[in-house]
Design a protein around this motif. Structure first.
Motif, PDB file in Angstrom:
ATOM      1  N   LEU A 135       5.355  52.137  22.134  1.00 36.50           N
ATOM      2  CA  LEU A 135       5.539  50.951  22.966  1.00 36.50           C
ATOM      3  C   LEU A 135       4.504  49.900  22.598  1.00 36.50           C
ATOM      4  N   GLN A 136       4.728  48.678  23.053  1.00 28.98           N
ATOM      5  CA  GLN A 136       3.739  47.623  22.872  1.00 28.98           C
ATOM      6  C   GLN A 136       2.438  48.011  23.573  1.00 28.98           C
ATOM      7  N   GLY A 137       1.324  47.736  22.906  1.00 35.25           N
ATOM      8  CA  GLY A 137       0.032  47.926  23.560  1.00 35.25           C
ATOM      9  C   GLY A 137      -0.439  49.351  23.676  1.00 35.25           C
ATOM     10  N   SER A 138       0.242  50.298  23.012  1.00 30.99           N
ATOM     11  CA  SER A 138      -0.205  51.683  23.129  1.00 30.99           C
ATOM     12  C   SER A 138      -1.389  51.951  22.205  1.00 30.99           C
TER      13      SER A 138
END
Lengths: 444, 353
Positions: free
Chosen positions: A107-110
């Protein structure tokens, strides 16, 4: 790491241990606590249900109700079941193929980009020659971020002109690696939601084109109940071979790791333990389960120590302690070696029974206490370092000014050092070790 | 309607930067040169009502679109749990709330209270109890209104790593630019590689100004300079980006508190909002995060990002209950206009539709 969960379980199971004999009602009460603790740790609801019923069955079923060490048996069961949950799958990190292709998805920002750099550094340690590939054409400056990290580590980063598709960037990366003789290719992909069909199709294409030997799913340790859905979504699109759990250095209890392993069978392979590029650890389920239960993680500590310590120096130091010739210079040396081993809080949490002190120790480091001590010692003359007894008021004022600290800071250090020498005499005599340890760690 | 707005009669370009202000770094314009350094899309054809109406329409569509995905599944299961006759399976309701990241303790508490309310049907009781947890707010009218005459309003954006702070700032800048405000972005994330570049791209996209220092510079100094630049150029709003940091690192939280203090020092009495950016996929740790940031800088609002995912963002109920800090905006996509005001009634209702 996992502080609160281990606290909770220790508390619950501590009640059980304290009494010795356990009734079925006691087991029920304990299981309610375990359920709540696991849910608050973001362990998936279904996993918790399973876990609790398995533990209860074993706890109530066995001779445990007659046994005097019932509490210990429950601890053992919980420990075994936790380890089993965390042990799902094959945790080997395979680097086969020429070049060996590793893809990072999530996911975004993981934390994919940071993890890609950390992984590359780890791979270098194993004597391989990695190349990083910036296959995130969407997030502004994602490519620059990877390039900056690559430059810091001295690892080449493949990038393509704007407008190149992710698949073509990845293909180009493999060709570039072959051309330049790099034997591992680590592909940083864009963050995506599992419900974004177009982007999921994109990683399917990357997978089909490159056939990575390892596809690691990067998961934030703070992820809630969605972790399982997310993992299932990615696993349905590409063959995910392992998890890389990030941001585990916070106080998130990391239930996501347990859940994903239990539901999907995807093994946890790495833990991201900090912002620096060397903060990546290989995952050990038994150690982690032990740590969750507050049993410490001595094995990891010893390994870190072996990596960081210069053996000759250690022998020399020991010799000095024995001869009572330990000076401020030696203290500075050992402090620096200690810091090489990693963040103080992490080290403390590995020592059995010292988990509670981890936060204090880390806070002291974060406040810059150690750096102040270092500055003070460095502002002394060699003679003063070897023999602090010559430190009169005038010398102390000079040292305070030179190190940017205050006179009371200097006085405190000198006093602590004197106490330390006293303790070392006791230590070398073998007495009062426990008290000595506490004081060495700055508890006043 | 904004209460404070500068007329087009004073385009900032006519005013040369004042000598005491530091020269701000301007978003580079490709192929450009002696063009005015700062480009504000502040034309005569702009109308607040037009912009406003278009934005609201878009927001409604976006919210619907974003929530639709959250709704399926969660709502369907709640509906089936409630059954037809009101003879609800309370265990299943509790389970559904827990899977929505509401938290086990809070979920049990909610169900307990809803159960006692026999006069209404279970669905409504649970919905009411959820709504009661949300702090009251004026959802539609969030306006950055400068309190100090001649000074800008300030929004400080904080949060742990990877929640979407920089993207949120880009969207917020786009929103306020559309509202006709002149925006200065402060690149105070001096730690993460290329964070400054990322913000610079957003500055270009939204036609905002950016003040940046070199990587690893003191973030408080960046913010201080941004405030100076904003005052000198008569900007309406400064949005400060900060490095993501885990709330457990006390030195980094101290650094953030310093940034907050510097704002008060440079512009005492200014209108300051501190937005905490929270990833909707975050579980129970979200509360610990919010508490720590609240303690360090005093939060005034939450921005719940990535709500276009399958995540429910249920942790915000606990955050509002414990801290009384309202969710202001939700992020529902990666485009500049994917930031919509949070409407508590709609949020709760949408979960049950």
């Amino acid at each position: 790491m996992f502080d609160s969960l281990s606290d909770r379980l220790r508390h619950t199971l501590g009640n059980l241990t304290g009494r010795g004999r356990v009734s079925e009602a006691d087991v029920d009460a304990a299981m309610r606590e375990v359920r709540l603790a696991l849910l608050e740790a973001d362990v998936n609801f279904r996993v918790v249900k399973d876990f609790v019923s398995r533990v209860r069955e074993r706890a109530v079923g066995a001779d445990i109700l007659e046994s005097l060490t019932a509490g210990q048996q429950v601890v053992k069961i919980v420990n075994e079941e936790l380890t089993a949950l965390l042990s799902a799958g094959d945790r080997t990190f395979h680097l086969v193929g020429s070049p060996a292709v590793v893809a990072l998805v999530g996911l975004q920002g993981s934390g994919k980009t940071t993890s890609a750099a950390k992984l590359a550094k780890q791979v270098v340690k194993q004597g391989r020659q990695p190349m990083l590939v910036a296959a995130d054409p969407y997030r502004p400056a994602a490519v620059d971020q990877l390039e900056t990290l690559g430059r810091q580590l001295g690892i080449p980063v493949h990038r393509a002109p704007a407008g190149t598709s992710a698949v073509d960037i990845a293909r180009g990366g493999i060709e570039a690696a072959k051309r330049t003789g790099r034997d591992v290719v680590i592909i940083d992909t864009a963050g995506r939601l599992t419900i974004d069909d177009a982007l999921m199709e994109e990683i399917r294409e990357i997978n089909a084109a490159l056939r990575p030997v390892e596809t690691l799913l990067v998961v934030d340790a703070m992820t809630g109940q969605e972790a399982v859905t997310v993992a299932q979504g990615f696993a349905a699109a590409v063959p995910v071979t392992g998890l890389l759990l990030t941001k585990i250095d916070g106080d998130a209890r990391g239930g996501a790791a347990l859940s994903i392993g239990a539901v999907t069978g995807i093994p946890v392979k790495f833990l991201g333990t900090g912002e620096k590029t060397d903060a990546l650890e290989v995952f050990h389920p038994d150690r982690l389960a032990g740590r969750i239960l507050g049993m410490g993680d001595v094995v990891s500590l010893v390994e870190r120590a072996q990596e960081a310590f210069d053996e000759k120096q250690a022998v020399r130091l020991e010799e000095k302690v024995r001869r009572n010739a330990f000076t401020l210079e030696d203290m500075l040396d050992s402090m620096r070696q200690m810091q090489k081993m990693g963040p103080m809080g992490q080290l403390m949490s590995m020592i059995p029974g010292m988990g509670g002190m981890a936060k204090d120790a880390q806070a002291a480091v974060d406040r810059g206490d150690l750096r102040r001590v270092e500055a003070i010692i460095l502002s002394m003359t060699p003679r003063e370092r070897r023999d602090p007894s010559i430190l009169n008021a005038s010398r102390r004022r000079r040292i305070a000014a030179g190190s940017g600290t205050t006179l009371p800071d200097v006085n405190r250090l000198v006093k602590q050092f004197a106490e330390m020498q006293k303790l070392m005499r006791q230590l070398s005599g073998g007495a009062g070790r426990r008290a000595a340890m506490g004081q060495l760690l700055g508890r006043r | 309607m904004p209460l404070f707005r500068r007329g087009p009669s004073r385009p900032p370009n006519d005013q040369p930067p004042q000598p005491e202000a530091p020269a701000p770094e301007t978003a580079p314009t490709p192929g450009a040169s002696p063009e005015p350094e700062v480009r504000w899309a502040w034309g005569a054809d702009w109308s607040p009502d037009k912009a406003d109406a278009a934005r609201r329409e878009h927001e409604r569509a976006q919210l619907e679109h974003g929530l639709e995905k959250s709704r399926t599944g969660f709502a369907a299961r709640l509906r089936s749990a409630f059954g037809a006759g009101g003879d609800a399976d309370w265990d299943e309701i509790e389970e559904t709330l827990i899977t929505g990241d509401v938290g086990a303790t809070l979920a049990m508490d909610l169900v307990e209270r809803a159960r006692r309310r026999r006069e209404v049907e279970p669905a409504e009781a649970v919905r009411d109890e959820l709504a009661l947890l949300l702090a009251p707010r004026d959802a539609e009218h969030w306006e950055p209104v400068p309190a100090v005459e001649g000074g800008p309003a300030i929004v400080l954006v904080v949060g742990v790593n990877g929640t979407g702070k920089t993207t949120t700032i880009g969207k917020l800048a786009a929103r306020e630019r559309a509202n006709g405000r002149r925006v200065v972005l402060a690149a105070a994330d001096t730690f993460r590689a290329a964070a400054i570049d990322q913000l610079r791209i957003w500055a270009q996209r939204t036609d905002s100004e950016i003040v940046a220092h070199a990587p690893n510079a003191d973030p408080a100094a960046v913010v201080f300079d941004a405030l100076d630049a904003a005052v000198a150029r008569h900007a309406d709003l400064v949005i400060a980006d900060t490095a993501g940091r885990l709330h457990t690192k006390s030195n980094l939280m101290d650094e953030l508190a310093k940034v907050r203090r510097v704002i008060d020092k440079r512009l005492p009495g200014a209108w300051v909002e501190t937005f905490f950016v929270l990833d909707a996929t975050t579980g129970q740790n979200g509360l610990a995060q919010a508490k720590a940031f609240h303690g360090a800088v005093g939060l005034t609002g939450v921005v719940l990002t990535k709500l276009d995912s399958t995540a429910k963002g249920g942790i915000v109920f606990a955050i509002e209950k414990e801290l009384g800090v309202p969710v202001r905006f939700v992020g529902v996509g990666e485009q500049a206009d994917d930031l919509v005001p949070f409407d508590p009634q709609a949020f709760v209702a949408a979960l049950f539709e």
